[in-house]
Design an enzyme around this catalytic site. Structure first.
Site, PDB file in Angstrom:
ATOM      1  N   HIS A 164      36.294   1.865  75.865  1.00 21.25           N
ATOM      2  CA  HIS A 164      35.052   1.730  76.620  1.00 21.25           C
ATOM      3  C   HIS A 164      35.170   0.486  77.482  1.00 21.25           C
ATOM      4  O   HIS A 164      35.247  -0.631  76.985  1.00 21.25           O
ATOM      5  CB  HIS A 164      33.849   1.621  75.673  1.00 21.25           C
ATOM      6  CG  HIS A 164      33.569   2.891  74.932  1.00 21.25           C
ATOM      7  ND1 HIS A 164      33.289   2.928  73.595  1.00 21.25           N
ATOM      8  CD2 HIS A 164      33.533   4.180  75.360  1.00 21.25           C
ATOM      9  CE1 HIS A 164      33.078   4.185  73.216  1.00 21.25           C
ATOM     10  NE2 HIS A 164      33.225   4.964  74.284  1.00 21.25           N
ATOM     11  N   ARG A 202      30.887   2.397  80.975  1.00 21.67           N
ATOM     12  CA  ARG A 202      31.463   2.687  79.657  1.00 21.67           C
ATOM     13  C   ARG A 202      32.545   3.770  79.701  1.00 21.67           C
ATOM     14  O   ARG A 202      33.576   3.667  79.029  1.00 21.67           O
ATOM     15  CB  ARG A 202      30.320   3.135  78.736  1.00 21.67           C
ATOM     16  CG  ARG A 202      30.718   3.785  77.413  1.00 21.67           C
ATOM     17  CD  ARG A 202      29.441   4.240  76.694  1.00 21.67           C
ATOM     18  NE  ARG A 202      29.684   5.088  75.540  1.00 21.67           N
ATOM     19  CZ  ARG A 202      29.838   4.635  74.289  1.00 21.67           C
ATOM     20  NH1 ARG A 202      29.812   3.356  74.041  1.00 21.67           N
ATOM     21  NH2 ARG A 202      30.030   5.479  73.291  1.00 21.67           N
ATOM     22  N   GLU A 251      33.480  -3.110  77.279  1.00 17.06           N
ATOM     23  CA  GLU A 251      33.677  -3.925  76.079  1.00 17.06           C
ATOM     24  C   GLU A 251      34.815  -4.923  76.319  1.00 17.06           C
ATOM     25  O   GLU A 251      35.876  -4.847  75.694  1.00 17.06           O
ATOM     26  CB  GLU A 251      33.919  -2.987  74.883  1.00 17.06           C
ATOM     27  CG  GLU A 251      32.695  -2.098  74.645  1.00 17.06           C
ATOM     28  CD  GLU A 251      32.917  -0.894  73.728  1.00 17.06           C
ATOM     29  OE1 GLU A 251      33.993  -0.785  73.112  1.00 17.06           O
ATOM     30  OE2 GLU A 251      32.007  -0.047  73.655  1.00 17.06           O
ATOM     31  N   GLU A 293      34.441  -2.818  65.516  1.00 17.93           N
ATOM     32  CA  GLU A 293      33.439  -3.217  66.508  1.00 17.93           C
ATOM     33  C   GLU A 293      33.409  -4.736  66.446  1.00 17.93           C
ATOM     34  O   GLU A 293      33.009  -5.318  65.437  1.00 17.93           O
ATOM     35  CB  GLU A 293      32.057  -2.643  66.161  1.00 17.93           C
ATOM     36  CG  GLU A 293      31.950  -1.123  66.247  1.00 17.93           C
ATOM     37  CD  GLU A 293      31.781  -0.618  67.680  1.00 17.93           C
ATOM     38  OE1 GLU A 293      31.646  -1.449  68.595  1.00 17.93           O
ATOM     39  OE2 GLU A 293      31.814   0.608  67.875  1.00 17.93           O
ATOM     40  N   HIS A 314      36.792  -1.610  69.492  1.00 19.28           N
ATOM     41  CA  HIS A 314      35.608  -1.534  70.350  1.00 19.28           C
ATOM     42  C   HIS A 314      34.749  -2.773  70.166  1.00 19.28           C
ATOM     43  O   HIS A 314      35.063  -3.652  69.371  1.00 19.28           O
ATOM     44  CB  HIS A 314      34.773  -0.309  69.943  1.00 19.28           C
ATOM     45  CG  HIS A 314      35.411   0.999  70.258  1.00 19.28           C
ATOM     46  ND1 HIS A 314      34.972   1.816  71.272  1.00 19.28           N
ATOM     47  CD2 HIS A 314      36.467   1.638  69.697  1.00 19.28           C
ATOM     48  CE1 HIS A 314      35.726   2.903  71.319  1.00 19.28           C
ATOM     49  NE2 HIS A 314      36.642   2.825  70.369  1.00 19.28           N
TER      50      HIS A 314
END
Lengths: 223, 419
Positions: free
Chosen positions: B179, B237, B182, B380, B306
């Site tokens: 993405h 994104r 990020e 994440e 991510h």
């Protein structure tokens, strides 16, 4: 029904916590103080028949300007059943005193009041996460107002975070209030959407923050 | 009487581009008020298109005047015939601009060695692709660059291969930047790739891993999206593929995999940020990885990075039922997040995607897991929402450093648990 313990770091507790933190930020924040969610210590949920879902939360909040300073906060969030037009009820208690920000607030207030040209700015923080010192209070004020918008628009299926000031313009007033017209970006985690939102914000050091108008903006097709 | 020349014949043609070829900047010193007045009048001759870089103020004080090439002759004659003294301060404005541009570009390229690359800044796609070449140059017997395909807009999809030899050794796949908004992930990817190369032969764990296994690292998994975040929309994104019949562009590359494809954890609307695409693996960026991993046949772990939320997640996202290896993955995740927290106190949650964050179908790690890659994890990274995607660059190195501890835990476990 009885309250059910929830894993604090997983959703749905984290969604309710984000909402509660937004509400607290709205109620207690100012250009001189930002409060952000540091951790969820405990969470429970209760289904109340014909009413909705009530969450009990034990939160740790941190001072945005002094990240080592934290306070404990207990909160209750009630998401109303059915009618999606009613904002959730939020109640909270903060343990202990928050730092007094009168001096910082007054400095900012006087600085803006005495500007010859209305303040105008964009993209705060910038792409690299940078915020200039003069814009910090403008950013904090946006976060406070965003807390209101987040509170008004949250459900159990959303998790909003303030993302960025796209554009801010001061509107000069003849009365004692400062007025800013913001377009901010909110990030909604579940849908992953970036939502532009317009807010008209009034502020005065002793009278607090008011969002007198707000509206969700349409996404541009290129966005 | 001083003579005022008529300049009507000298009309500068206006083009779209602002080129300053042959323009000069003259430093003029008016000796009295009369000369000063003449100078001001000169500035007001619209057809001359001169502009003051330093305005005429008082006699004896220099005035700087940029004169476009076509007006040079007329202006100089005017000054000379009025005995106004001047000198040529800048001989050719365009030359100066070209020099400046060259210097700027050179200082961007100064990162010719990995030891001068600024890991604490966010970089463009060109800078990262250039840096990848310097990493290979600096570690020629360990690192090579392979291309696994092309993006929708025909950008190369590069993967760094870390290998000490062997033939098709068991491998670990790492990716960042799926993405594009990020940014902390691509930045962490660069730091981590550098770290792996640096630590081989130094750190016992890295050395043990690379003595038996290969690592494949795709740092810019979605180059079109990444370029778009720099040029047009920082919050982009998805990929940049055109969707037939829609004004909206792009597919979510983490909903496009053939694992639970098409469920409630993705969208059928091209305008949605979690649009799954017209069919599984429709995106070239995704298909390239699918083909690579299938073709390789010996990938033992897929770690997809991510941001944001501070979580370490494992399958499944497309269903609530626990994965067969839930227990082992959960224990490994717990150890990894504890070691991550030990570095700077950063707290991560861990668990299956569906339990921890939300239902999500068609994800990279679910596909990998369902295709035999047991150790499939998604990170994440920082933060939990305060800066979100706009994480300050001052947090790049701390984030990469703490994440490294967790990555190493996973990679060591993979090494020690062959299957």
């Amino acid at each position: 029904a009885a309250a059910m313990e929830l894993p604090p770091s997983h959703y749905p507790a984290s969604r309710a916590a984000a909402l509660a933190a937004g509400f607290v930020c709205y109620r207690r924040g100012s250009p001189g103080r930002g409060l952000a969610l540091r951790a969820v210590r405990r969470a429970g949920r209760q289904a109340i028949e014909d009413v909705g879902h009530k969450y009990h939360l034990e939160l740790v909040l941190e001072d945005v300007l002094d990240r080592d300073t934290t306070v404990n906060c207990t909160a209750e969030v009630l998401y109303h059943l059915g009618n999606k037009n009613i904002a959730p009820d939020v109640q909270f208690t903060i343990e202990g005193e928050l730092k007094n920000t009168d001096e910082a607030d007054n400095i900012f207030y006087n600085r803006i009041k005495s500007l010859e040209k209305e303040l105008v700015a964009e993209n705060i923080p910038d792409s690299h996460g940078k915020v200039s010192p003069e814009m910090e209070p403008v950013l904090l004020l946006a976060r406070v107002a965003a807390g209101y918008v987040i509170w008004q628009n949250s459900t159990e299926n959303t998790k909003f975070q303030f993302a960025q000031i796209k554009h801010v313009k001061q509107v000069k007033r003849s009365d004692e209030y400062l007025e800013f017209d913001y377009v901010i970006l909110l990030h909604e985690m579940v849908s992953q959407e970036i939502i532009p939102w317009q807010m008209t914000v009034l502020w005065h050091p002793q009278r607090g923050v008011q969002v007198t108008q707000d509206s969700r903006q349409a996404k541009h097709p290129s966005e | 009487m001083k003579i005022l020349l008529v300049f009507a014949a000298l009309v500068v043609s206006a083009c779209g581009e602002q080129l300053f070829m042959g323009d000069q900047v003259l430093r003029i010193t008016a000796s009295d008020e009369e000369q000063l007045t003449l100078l001001r009048v000169l500035g007001e001759q619209a057809e001359l298109q001169v502009d003051f870089w330093r305005d005429p103020t008082s006699p004896g004080h220099p005035t700087d005047l940029r004169v476009p090439f076509p007006s040079l002759h007329a202006v100089k004659i005017f000054l000379e015939s009025n005995s106004i003294s001047y000198s040529i301060m800048i001989d050719d404005v365009q030359e100066l601009l070209d020099e400046e541009k060259k210097t700027m570009m050179k200082s961007r390229r100064i990162a010719r060695s990995t030891s001068t690359f600024d890991f604490a800044s966010y970089h463009t796609i060109e800078e990262i692709y250039d840096w990848m070449d310097t990493l290979v140059d600096d570690h020629p017997s360990l690192v090579s660059k392979i291309q696994i395909g092309q993006s929708y807009e025909n950008r190369p999809l590069y993967v760094l291969k870390f290998s000490t030899g062997g033939l098709n050794r068991p491998a670990i796949w790492l990716d960042t930047g799926t993405h594009s908004r990020e940014w902390i992930t691509q930045a962490t990817g660069v730091w981590t790739a550098n770290k792996i190369a640096k630590e081989y032969g130094q750190d016992p764990s890295v050395t043990a891993i690379l003595d038996s296994m290969d690592i494949f690292f795709e740092i810019i998994t979605n180059p079109d999206g990444f370029a778009y975040t720099h040029s047009s929309n920082r919050m982009w994104r998805k990929t940049r593929s055109i969707n037939a019949g829609s004004r909206c562009v792009g597919v979510d590359p983490n909903r496009n995999w053939d694992a639970g494809f098409g469920g409630s954890g993705s969208s059928s609307n091209p305008c949605s940020e979690i649009y799954r695409g017209p069919y599984a693996h429709s995106e070239r960026e995704v298909k390239a990885i699918v083909d690579f991993i299938h073709g390789h046949g010996n990938v033992k772990s897929v770690i997809s990075i991510h941001s944001y939320s501070q979580m370490l997640l494992f399958p499944y996202g497309y269903k609530r039922a626990p994965a067969p290896h839930h227990q082992e993955l959960s224990e490994l995740a717990k150890k990894a997040v504890n070691d991550l927290a030990a570095v700077y106190g950063t707290k991560y949650a861990y668990g299956s995607i569906a339990d921890t964050i939300y239902m999500a179908d068609g994800t990279t790690v679910d596909w990998a897991y369902d295709n035999g890659v047991k150790y499939s994890f998604t990170f994440e990274l920082r933060d939990t929402g305060h800066y979100g995607f706009l994480l300050p660059s001052t947090q790049i190195i701390p984030t990469a450093t703490e994440t490294w501890s967790a990555l190493l835990d996973i990679m060591v476990h993979v090494l020690e648990h062959p299957y």
